[in-house]
Design a protein around this motif. Structure first.
Motif, PDB file in Angstrom:
ATOM      1  N   ASN A  23      21.260  -0.379  56.963  1.00  0.00           N
ATOM      2  CA  ASN A  23      22.339   0.565  57.272  1.00  0.00           C
ATOM      3  C   ASN A  23      22.612   0.700  58.770  1.00  0.00           C
ATOM      4  O   ASN A  23      23.580   1.340  59.159  1.00  0.00           O
ATOM      5  CB  ASN A  23      22.038   1.947  56.674  1.00  0.00           C
ATOM      6  N   LEU A  26      24.686  -3.167  59.395  1.00  0.00           N
ATOM      7  CA  LEU A  26      26.083  -3.302  58.939  1.00  0.00           C
ATOM      8  C   LEU A  26      27.071  -2.750  59.977  1.00  0.00           C
ATOM      9  O   LEU A  26      27.991  -3.467  60.390  1.00  0.00           O
ATOM     10  CB  LEU A  26      26.275  -2.644  57.571  1.00  0.00           C
ATOM     11  N   ALA A  98      30.386  -0.248  52.540  1.00  0.00           N
ATOM     12  CA  ALA A  98      30.290  -0.197  54.004  1.00  0.00           C
ATOM     13  C   ALA A  98      31.353  -1.061  54.679  1.00  0.00           C
ATOM     14  O   ALA A  98      31.536  -0.973  55.900  1.00  0.00           O
ATOM     15  CB  ALA A  98      28.892  -0.618  54.454  1.00  0.00           C
ATOM     16  N   ARG A 126      32.623   9.197  46.196  1.00  0.00           N
ATOM     17  CA  ARG A 126      32.511   8.675  47.560  1.00  0.00           C
ATOM     18  C   ARG A 126      33.858   8.333  48.202  1.00  0.00           C
ATOM     19  O   ARG A 126      34.152   7.167  48.507  1.00  0.00           O
ATOM     20  CB  ARG A 126      31.584   7.471  47.600  1.00  0.00           C
ATOM     21  N   VAL A 128      36.847   8.253  51.228  1.00  0.00           N
ATOM     22  CA  VAL A 128      36.805   7.984  52.672  1.00  0.00           C
ATOM     23  C   VAL A 128      37.840   8.834  53.398  1.00  0.00           C
ATOM     24  O   VAL A 128      38.280   8.507  54.492  1.00  0.00           O
ATOM     25  CB  VAL A 128      37.006   6.482  52.997  1.00  0.00           C
ATOM     26  N   ASP A 129      38.233   9.958  52.752  1.00  0.00           N
ATOM     27  CA  ASP A 129      39.291  10.803  53.315  1.00  0.00           C
ATOM     28  C   ASP A 129      38.953  11.311  54.718  1.00  0.00           C
ATOM     29  O   ASP A 129      39.835  11.438  55.565  1.00  0.00           O
ATOM     30  CB  ASP A 129      39.567  11.989  52.373  1.00  0.00           C
ATOM     31  N   LEU A 130      37.671  11.547  54.984  1.00  0.00           N
ATOM     32  CA  LEU A 130      37.307  12.096  56.295  1.00  0.00           C
ATOM     33  C   LEU A 130      37.486  11.049  57.395  1.00  0.00           C
ATOM     34  O   LEU A 130      37.877  11.379  58.522  1.00  0.00           O
ATOM     35  CB  LEU A 130      35.863  12.631  56.280  1.00  0.00           C
ATOM     36  N   VAL A 169      28.023   9.701  57.442  1.00  0.00           N
ATOM     37  CA  VAL A 169      27.346   8.701  58.271  1.00  0.00           C
ATOM     38  C   VAL A 169      28.331   7.607  58.675  1.00  0.00           C
ATOM     39  O   VAL A 169      28.609   7.405  59.861  1.00  0.00           O
ATOM     40  CB  VAL A 169      26.129   8.110  57.513  1.00  0.00           C
ATOM     41  N   THR A 310      18.705  11.399  51.225  1.00  0.00           N
ATOM     42  CA  THR A 310      19.100  11.149  49.833  1.00  0.00           C
ATOM     43  C   THR A 310      18.669   9.754  49.396  1.00  0.00           C
ATOM     44  O   THR A 310      18.383   9.524  48.221  1.00  0.00           O
ATOM     45  CB  THR A 310      20.622  11.340  49.643  1.00  0.00           C
ATOM     46  N   ASP A 311      18.597   8.813  50.359  1.00  0.00           N
ATOM     47  CA  ASP A 311      18.199   7.442  50.010  1.00  0.00           C
ATOM     48  C   ASP A 311      16.715   7.328  49.656  1.00  0.00           C
ATOM     49  O   ASP A 311      16.257   6.244  49.298  1.00  0.00           O
ATOM     50  CB  ASP A 311      18.537   6.474  51.158  1.00  0.00           C
TER      51      ASP A 311
HETATM   52  C1  UD1 Z   1      25.610   6.318  54.163  1.00  0.00           C
HETATM   53  C2  UD1 Z   1      24.577   5.290  53.791  1.00  0.00           C
HETATM   54  C3  UD1 Z   1      23.988   5.612  52.414  1.00  0.00           C
HETATM   55  C4  UD1 Z   1      23.466   7.040  52.391  1.00  0.00           C
HETATM   56  C5  UD1 Z   1      24.515   8.023  52.866  1.00  0.00           C
HETATM   57  C6  UD1 Z   1      23.991   9.441  53.022  1.00  0.00           C
HETATM   58  C7  UD1 Z   1      25.364   3.301  54.943  1.00  0.00           C
HETATM   59  C8  UD1 Z   1      25.987   1.953  54.827  1.00  0.00           C
HETATM   60  N1  UD1 Z   1      25.223   3.980  53.786  1.00  0.00           N
HETATM   61  O1  UD1 Z   1      26.653   6.231  53.194  1.00  0.00           O
HETATM   62  O2  UD1 Z   1      22.923   4.683  52.165  1.00  0.00           O
HETATM   63  O3  UD1 Z   1      23.070   7.379  51.080  1.00  0.00           O
HETATM   64  O4  UD1 Z   1      25.031   7.613  54.152  1.00  0.00           O
HETATM   65  O5  UD1 Z   1      22.928   9.463  53.903  1.00  0.00           O
HETATM   66  O6  UD1 Z   1      25.003   3.743  56.012  1.00  0.00           O
HETATM   67  N2  UD1 Z   1      32.313  12.080  51.933  1.00  0.00           N
HETATM   68  C9  UD1 Z   1      33.583  12.533  51.688  1.00  0.00           C
HETATM   69  N3  UD1 Z   1      34.630  11.971  52.376  1.00  0.00           N
HETATM   70  C10 UD1 Z   1      34.440  10.991  53.305  1.00  0.00           C
HETATM   71  C11 UD1 Z   1      33.135  10.540  53.566  1.00  0.00           C
HETATM   72  C12 UD1 Z   1      32.084  11.105  52.865  1.00  0.00           C
HETATM   73  O7  UD1 Z   1      33.786  13.414  50.848  1.00  0.00           O
HETATM   74  O8  UD1 Z   1      35.425  10.532  53.885  1.00  0.00           O
HETATM   75  C13 UD1 Z   1      31.168  12.656  51.194  1.00  0.00           C
HETATM   76  C14 UD1 Z   1      30.486  11.615  50.305  1.00  0.00           C
HETATM   77  O9  UD1 Z   1      31.133  11.477  49.055  1.00  0.00           O
HETATM   78  C15 UD1 Z   1      29.093  12.182  50.184  1.00  0.00           C
HETATM   79  C16 UD1 Z   1      28.865  12.811  51.571  1.00  0.00           C
HETATM   80  O10 UD1 Z   1      30.169  13.017  52.117  1.00  0.00           O
HETATM   81  O11 UD1 Z   1      29.060  13.189  49.204  1.00  0.00           O
HETATM   82  C17 UD1 Z   1      28.057  11.985  52.530  1.00  0.00           C
HETATM   83  O12 UD1 Z   1      28.547  10.676  52.532  1.00  0.00           O
HETATM   84  P1  UD1 Z   1      28.418   9.694  53.780  1.00  0.00           P
HETATM   85  O13 UD1 Z   1      27.440  10.217  54.773  1.00  0.00           O
HETATM   86  O14 UD1 Z   1      29.778   9.350  54.260  1.00  0.00           O
HETATM   87  O15 UD1 Z   1      27.783   8.404  53.080  1.00  0.00           O
HETATM   88  P2  UD1 Z   1      28.075   6.915  53.493  1.00  0.00           P
HETATM   89  O16 UD1 Z   1      28.349   6.838  54.947  1.00  0.00           O
HETATM   90  O17 UD1 Z   1      29.029   6.286  52.542  1.00  0.00           O
END
Ligand code: UD1
Length: 424
Positions: A23, A26, A98, A126, A128-130, A169, A310-311
């Motif tokens: 992570n 990437l 990712a 999951r 990507v709106d943010l 993240v 969480t991982d």
């Molecule tokens: C990254 C990690 C993943 C880990 C997760 C949480 C990588 C490649 N993956 O995933 O292994 O489990 O962090 O530590 O680094 N969310 C929204 N909108 C957004 C973005 C996120 O609602 O635009 C929500 C997600 O659905 C989730 C939470 O925010 O409930 C956290 O997600 P996020 O930290 O973004 O996870 P990833 O970056 O996808």
């Protein structure tokens, strides 16, 4: 499709070398899109997700050159002299969420990017709106068309004060990269503090970016006209190390996790120590000793870093399934991350789910069974349960494990596990 067969019940003893973090690797690879110079990344793990990202980057015009391999990790040179294609196609993006990390860098450098929307996944919707809202605040126009995010900006992105309503993240990483080439200052509040974000920020600093507050929830970035090439070594994988720490505990064994960085794993090591394992931080890594020790259940709640990751939730749940007493495991990051529970129950675990929490009551022995899971960490929890269980466990859908654990069977077998890959 390959599967992994385990005959459980053997305490693991020995040394496991920890690879570079998936992570971190990437986003670091996508940072190559920000410059026409060469980015050299050392300690890159050999994983399917890394190959998927390499293919995606090549489709954008990045030239890749791989050196070495073996124990020291691989060294990859990436050079995006020009971005030849600003579209990230569905075929590649659907394999790995990712992939959305190419959006910020390509938009910042080229003024436009078209990236397939990653779908939902096994652990939740999951969105990507943010990521998208933050880019809009930086002056981008975003449209969703035919399953693609179409992002454009006239001239350069503009610095802005961004406040993430929820810690994300990859969202933080995407915006951090975009901000390094934006016009003016970008403040990212409620930024993710995961070590992988810090690793990316350190690499961007080496590439000439100006960033303050690295490792804190407020990142301040002053955009530059351009960045240059750099060399960077990927940090050790705290989730791989954590998974093997649980392997030591669940088999009541003793493992040295070579190269593991204990400073990034304190939430987990506190839990394992409270459960009864002895944890020793050494110069060469982390020693986890559970030989002849009783492991007890401990309550755990997942949170953004520096909270419990969480991982690691699925793996500690397997551990508590074999512990004395009960543990309450609460998942707060993803809405659907208990798919390992029915499979663990098939192995004899006593687990009940109530909304976002699982009550795990330890049993004297798990028993081997054919099992499978729909994501990476859940699959690892089944491997761990299999290492402790009586009899034979066959973990199917091994491709999930290949996405995130380098040489899994070899590393475990070297420490006494009876584990083998069954090729189809
Ligand atoms: C990254 C990690 C993943 C880990 C997760 C949480 C990588 C490649 N993956 O995933 O292994 O489990 O962090 O530590 O680094 N969310 C929204 N909108 C957004 C973005 C996120 O609602 O635009 C929500 C997600 O659905 C989730 C939470 O925010 O409930 C956290 O997600 P996020 O930290 O973004 O996870 P990833 O970056 O996808």
């Amino acid at each position: 499709m390959d599967s992994i067969r385990i005959r459980g019940g053997r305490p693991l003893k020995g040394t496991i070398p920890i690879s570079g973090a998936k992570n971190a690797a990437l986003p670091l690879m996508t940072a190559s899109l920000l410059t026409d110079g060469t980015l050299t990344l050392a300690n890159l793990p050999h994983l399917v997700d890394i190959t998927t990202m390499a293919n995606l980057l090549m489709s954008h015009g990045v030239a890749l050159h791989m050196n070495g391999g073996g124990k020291g990790g691989r060294v990859l040179e990436l050079r995006a002299r020009e971005i030849t294609n600003t579209t990230a196609h569905y075929d590649l993006v659907r394999k790995m969420r990712a992939s959305i990390l190419v959006l910020g860098p390509i938009l910042a450098r080229e003024g436009q990017a078209r990236v397939s929307l990653p779908g939902g996944c096994a652990i939740g919707a999951r969105p990507v709106d943010l990521h998208l809202k933050a880019l809009e605040q930086m002056g981008a126009t975003i449209a969703i068309d035919g399953g693609y995010v179409e992002a454009r900006v006239d001239g350069r992105l503009k610095g802005a004060h961004l406040v993430f309503p929820q810690v994300t993240v990859t969202g933080t990483e995407n915006i951090l990269m975009a901000a390094t080439l934006a016009d003016g200052e970008t403040i990212i509040d409620n930024a993710a503090r995961e070590p992988e974000v810090t690793d990316l920020a350190n690499c961007l600093l080496a590439m000439g970016a100006e960033i303050e507050g690295v490792g804190t929830p407020r990142l301040v970035v002053r955009g530059k006209e351009s960045l240059h090439g750099a060399s960077h070594s990927v940090l050790p994988d705290r989730i791989e190390a954590g998974s093997y720490a649980v392997a030591a505990a669940i088999t009541r064994g003793r493992l040295l996790l070579q190269h593991a960085d204990a400073s990034q794993m304190s939430a987990l090591t506190k839990v394992l120590a409270a459960a009864g394992a002895e944890i020793t931080v050494r110069d060469d890594g982390l020693l986890v000793d559970a030989e002849n020790r009783e492991i007890r259940g401990v309550d755990v709640m997942t949170e953004p870093h520096p909270g419990f990751p969480t991982d690691m939730q699925a793996q500690v749940m397997a551990l508590f399934a074999t512990a004395r007493g009960a543990a309450m495991v609460t998942e707060t990051i993803f809405e659907n991350r208990f798919m390992h529970v029915p499979e663990l129950k098939r192995m004899g675990a006593d687990i009940n789910i109530h909304n976002g929490s699982a009550i795990v009551r330890g049993v004297a022995r798990l028993s081997g069974a054919p099992v499978m899971a729909t994501d990476l960490r859940a699959s690892m929890s089944l491997v761990l349960a299999g290492l402790a269980a009586e009899g034979e466990t066959v973990v199917n859908r091994v491709y999930h494990l290949d996405r995130g654990y380098e040489r899994l069977e070899q590393k475990l077998a070297a420490c006494g596990a009876a584990i083998e890959r069954l090729r189809d």
